[in-house]
Design a protein around this motif. Structure first.
Motif, mmCIF file in Angstrom:
data_model
loop_
_atom_site.group_PDB
_atom_site.id
_atom_site.type_symbol
_atom_site.label_atom_id
_atom_site.label_comp_id
_atom_site.label_asym_id
_atom_site.label_seq_id
_atom_site.Cartn_x
_atom_site.Cartn_y
_atom_site.Cartn_z
ATOM 1 N N ARG A 123 71.914 65.592 49.855
ATOM 2 C CA ARG A 123 72.472 64.919 48.675
ATOM 3 C C ARG A 123 71.788 63.593 48.376
ATOM 4 N N LYS A 156 66.896 62.908 45.772
ATOM 5 C CA LYS A 156 66.987 62.869 44.313
ATOM 6 C C LYS A 156 65.770 62.149 43.759
ATOM 7 N N MET A 209 72.289 71.110 44.983
ATOM 8 C CA MET A 209 71.255 70.317 44.324
ATOM 9 C C MET A 209 70.361 71.195 43.459
ATOM 10 N N TYR A 220 66.843 70.919 41.183
ATOM 11 C CA TYR A 220 65.663 70.119 40.866
ATOM 12 C C TYR A 220 64.896 70.789 39.739
ATOM 13 N N ASP A 246 69.367 67.089 39.517
ATOM 14 C CA ASP A 246 69.470 65.961 40.450
ATOM 15 C C ASP A 246 68.152 65.243 40.643
ATOM 16 N N GLY A 247 67.076 65.880 40.251
ATOM 17 C CA GLY A 247 65.768 65.278 40.424
ATOM 18 C C GLY A 247 64.697 66.143 39.803
#
Length: 308
Positions: free
Chosen positions: A7, A10, A187, A189, A205-206
């Motif tokens: 978590r 990111k 998550m 991405y 999240d990224g």
């Protein structure tokens, strides 16, 4: 041992290119220099040994050596995600265990490819790898290996250590569906460099992408602008990024990225065959195209600032 919880992984995470010397051998010094360059540019993590890293052109020992070099050089300063994907589960497990032993924070893998594996085989592939180490697994949904549907993604998320997905499809509304179905702690991405803003708007999240090795400052500006709700600024930075990406895609773009880094003062060697380095004429054309892009904007980035 891993230093970061999934978590915490990111932000802007380059899918790092792999430096080779003139004999196409993994170059340790160039790799360490690249890691330092990217950390100094304030990237939020590294994703190594994937397609951008020419991982499928490297043998198992070379991929392990890359992990050792990068994890040693990073030394816990930022998260390291190791791509362990291969056609064979046994080989992927071998790379995954090695990544865990050398301090990686997460592993990732494309689904098994080449043969048309059915969903049960793909599920078992991820299950077997995920159970081989305590590291979180980030599934990689990418057109090159065959995109998976939402039902398959939800099924994979039932595997205990599957904690996220690198989502390189372009139908970004599915990012929101994935987050809604699997929860905020799963998550996601965004993996399409040309659509970084879109991924973030849809609650990724990224960002994990190829061009962040060459344009880390530009994508960090995009990310920070989106975080600060400065949408117009983010849009301008994204437009420049797209212009540079589309120009680079005229060539074997891993070679273009490595050339761009050389113009910025960082020698990362060239690509492994069958990828092709740019010819002298192509280098001149590429530079001229980038100079034309530079003239379109009232701001710049490190790459465009480095060429003249």
């Amino acid at each position: 041992m891993a230093k970061f919880d999934i978590r915490e992984i990111k932000g802007v995470i380059p899918a790092m290119i792999t430096p080779f010397n003139q004999d196409e051998e993994l170059d340790e010094k160039k790799t360490r220099d690249l890691v330092e360059f990217l950390i100094n540019k304030k990237v939020n993590g590294l994703y190594i040994g994937g397609s951008t890293g020419e991982g499928f052109l490297m043998d198992i020992d070379e991929r392990k050596k890359l992990t050792e070099i990068v994890c040693n050089q990073v030394n816990g300063r930022i998260p390291v995600i190791v791509h362990v994907g291969n056609i064979g589960t046994k080989m992927s497990i071998d790379i995954a265990k090695h990544a865990h032993e050398n301090g990686a924070d997460a592993i990732s893998s494309v689904p098994p490819f080449y043969w048309r594996f059915d969903n049960e085989s793909i599920f078992n592939y991820y299950k077997d790898i995920s159970e081989s180490t305590p590291l979180p697994m980030i599934v990689y949904n990418v057109p090159l290996a065959g995109l998976m549907g939402l039902d398959m993604i939800y099924k994979l998320a039932e595997i205990e250590n599957v904690k996220g997905i690198k989502y390189t499809a372009t139908n970004h509304f599915e990012i929101r569906l994935i987050k809604a179905q699997l929860g905020e702690d799963f998550m996601v991405y965004s993996g399409s460099d040309e659509m970084a803003i879109s991924g973030l708007l849809h609650h990724s999240d990224g960002l994990i992408g190829s061009f962040y090795s060459m344009l880390p400052d530009l994508f960090i500006k995009i990310y920070e602008s989106m975080e600060n709700k400065e949408i117009e600024s983010a849009k301008d930075y994204q437009l420049m990024a797209v212009d540079i990406i589309m120009t680079s895609l005229k060539y074997d773009y891993y070679a273009a990225i490595k050339l761009g880094l050389s113009w910025m003062g960082l020698d990362v060697g060239s690509v492994r065959r069958p990828f092709k380095a740019l010819t002298d004429a192509q280098k001149e054309q590429y530079k001229n195209d980038l100079l034309e892009i530079k003239g379109k904007y009232d701001f710049t980035c490190d790459l465009l600032e480095a060429i003249n």
